[in-house]
Design a protein around this motif. Structure first.
Motif, PDB file in Angstrom:
ATOM      1  N   ILE A  15       0.231   3.833  -1.203  1.00  8.65           N
ATOM      2  CA  ILE A  15       0.071   3.223   0.174  1.00  8.65           C
ATOM      3  C   ILE A  15       1.308   3.270   1.221  1.00  8.65           C
ATOM      4  O   ILE A  15       2.527   3.065   0.472  1.00  8.65           O
ATOM      5  N   GLY A  16       1.165   3.363   2.263  1.00  6.01           N
ATOM      6  CA  GLY A  16       2.208   3.272   3.242  1.00  6.01           C
ATOM      7  C   GLY A  16       2.797   4.606   3.545  1.00  6.01           C
ATOM      8  O   GLY A  16       2.386   5.629   3.178  1.00  6.01           O
TER       9      GLY A  16
ATOM     10  N   TYR B 183      -2.566   6.017   3.536  1.00  2.46           N
ATOM     11  CA  TYR B 183      -2.799   5.939   1.959  1.00  2.46           C
ATOM     12  C   TYR B 183      -3.614   7.110   1.527  1.00  2.46           C
ATOM     13  O   TYR B 183      -4.186   7.947   2.352  1.00  2.46           O
ATOM     14  N   GLY B 184      -3.297   7.228   0.264  1.00  3.13           N
ATOM     15  CA  GLY B 184      -3.773   8.463  -0.478  1.00  3.13           C
ATOM     16  C   GLY B 184      -4.388   8.142  -1.681  1.00  3.13           C
ATOM     17  O   GLY B 184      -3.847   7.313  -2.458  1.00  3.13           O
TER      18      GLY B 184
ATOM     19  N   THR C 264       8.294   4.013 -10.690  1.00  2.00           N
ATOM     20  CA  THR C 264       9.350   3.692 -10.087  1.00  2.00           C
ATOM     21  C   THR C 264       9.438   3.855  -8.549  1.00  2.00           C
ATOM     22  O   THR C 264      10.123   3.123  -7.942  1.00  2.00           O
ATOM     23  N   LYS C 265       8.892   4.660  -8.155  1.00  2.00           N
ATOM     24  CA  LYS C 265       8.791   5.103  -6.712  1.00  2.00           C
ATOM     25  C   LYS C 265       7.743   4.180  -5.990  1.00  2.00           C
ATOM     26  O   LYS C 265       7.559   4.246  -4.760  1.00  2.00           O
ATOM     27  N   GLY C 266       6.962   3.254  -6.822  1.00  2.00           N
ATOM     28  CA  GLY C 266       6.143   2.383  -6.112  1.00  2.00           C
ATOM     29  C   GLY C 266       4.656   2.764  -5.902  1.00  2.00           C
ATOM     30  O   GLY C 266       3.817   2.024  -5.748  1.00  2.00           O
ATOM     31  N   LEU C 267       4.440   4.083  -6.817  1.00  2.00           N
ATOM     32  CA  LEU C 267       2.972   4.531  -6.552  1.00  2.00           C
ATOM     33  C   LEU C 267       2.178   3.729  -7.695  1.00  2.00           C
ATOM     34  O   LEU C 267       2.909   3.213  -8.494  1.00  2.00           O
ATOM     35  N   GLU C 268       0.926   3.746  -7.574  1.00  2.00           N
ATOM     36  CA  GLU C 268       0.049   2.994  -8.440  1.00  2.00           C
ATOM     37  C   GLU C 268      -0.372   4.284  -9.190  1.00  2.00           C
ATOM     38  O   GLU C 268      -1.307   4.953  -8.570  1.00  2.00           O
TER      39      GLU C 268
END
Ligand SMILES: Nc1ncnc2c1ncn2[C@@H]1O[C@H](COP(=O)(O)OP(=O)(O)OP(=O)(O)O)[C@@H](O)[C@H]1O
Ligand SMILES: [Mg+2]
Length: 334
Positions: free
Chosen positions: A267-268, A302-303, A325-329
């Motif tokens: 997202i983002g 978003y992807g 850690t990069k903020g991906l789900e």
């Protein structure tokens, strides 16, 4: 800006009664574009129409801009309604009046002086891009142009709130997008709060900030569009999301693939970064994209990917940790 508390609506026809809306609480902030999505008969129009009391709720209170509308005497309600514009699926224009006169209609009702009406209508024509159509009649306009007239008329008295009842449902996809951009533009320029109802997830995804899913007269899910879209909970929500996410159920792949199947949501701005490549490049792990979408919701990219990893389990685990850690789900397909 809009506060609905414990709103119910029961229609009685003869001995039968239909509980169209059941104890709905909803609070919509100033400047928000809020969408309500639901199937036919879910109660969308009924709920929308309680906001300006076109529909008198059976229980509950309606507040708009801090003023409680329920219980106001007729004259006062009439005045408060000028702060609430409304547009409709079938435009509801006066067939015998020109574009200019259609837009001027609410201003004439409000008894504005002629010169002021003319100036205001010129402004509105420009806002909706119909300067050259002022003297035409509705029958001479396309659907998209008719809706522009509807929008201009709804905005004539400078409302704080715009209610949209399936405003794009009678339009083709391209015209729908043009009208949605116009609504977004109006929201930005005028700071107007928009409450819209639709049965199309595309409409929600394009312009809404938050969404409520309504089913059987109740709100079954509510949240930021991004969250609801990427993590739908209720079956009805999942169904609507599948209208626009042209993906199949990745669990079907489990039987046929040898590697570890992982779902990744971006997202983002990170959507456009080569995070996956970077995380895997110093390892011997191979990855294959089995399914993927990269798109945007209103202003948010978003992807959603389904990836198959093949290789050393420890290295795969390290890649997953690095992506997190990069903020991906990141989650298993299971
Ligand atoms: N004036 C009315 N009298 C009796 N029943 C009504 C009335 N208006 C709506 N209903 C009933 O209330 C329920 C909700 O109707 P509503 O029009 O709010 O649904 P909707 O979600 O807007 O549907 P659609 O997508 O088809 O426009 C339906 O069961 C409908 O039949
Ligand atoms: Mg309806």
């Amino acid at each position: 800006m809009i506060e609905l508390a414990d709103i119910s609506k029961t229609y009685r026809t003869g001995s039968a009664s239909v509980e169209a809306i059941k104890h709905i609480d909803l609070s919509i902030g100033k400047g928000e574009i809020f969408g309500i999505i639901g199937h036919s008969g879910a109660g969308k129009s009924t709920l929308l129409r309680t906001v300006n009391l076109l529909e008198q709720p059976t229980t509950g209170t309606v507040k708009v801009g801090g003023v409680e509308l329920t219980g106001l005497p007729a004259g006062r309600l009439q005045r408060e309604r000028r702060r609430i514009g409304m547009i409709f699926q079938h435009f509801n224009l006066l067939a015998m009046a020109t574009v200019r006169d259609n837009i001027a209609f609410p201003l004439k009702l409000a008894k504005l002086p002629k010169a002021a009406i003319r100036a205001r209508v010129d402004e509105l024509l420009q806002l909706v891009g119909l300067e050259r159509h002022a003297e035409m009649y509705p029958a001479q306009l396309s659907g998209g142009q008719k809706q522009r007239v509807g929008i201009a008329r709804a905005l004539a008295s400078n409302p704080d709130v715009l209610l949209c009842d399936e405003a794009t449902s009678a339009l083709d996809p391209q015209t729908t997008n043009a009208i949605l951009s116009l609504l977004l533009d109006i929201n930005k320029k005028l700071g107007i709060t928009i409450l819209l109802i639709t049965h199309e997830m595309h409409v929600i995804r394009s312009i809404c900030d938050r969404v409520a899913v309504i089913d059987g007269g109740e709100i079954v899910e509510l949240g930021d569009v991004v969250d609801v879209f990427l993590k739908p909970q209720h079956p009805t929500t999942k169904e609507f999301v599948s209208q626009v996410a042209d993906t199949f159920d990745p669990r079907e792949l489990l039987a046929t693939r040898k590697g570890r199947l992982i779902r990744i949501n971006y997202i983002g701005d990170i959507t456009y970064e080569p995070l996956l490549f970077n995380a895997a490049k110093s390892t011997s792990v191979q990855f294959t994209i089995l399914q993927g979408t990269v798109s945007r919701m209103k202003n948010t990219p978003y992807g959603q990917l389904v990836i198959e990893f093949l290789g050393d389990p420890g290295e795969i685990e390290a890649i997953i940790a690095a992506l997190k850690t990069k903020g991906l789900e990141v989650g298993e397909v299971a």
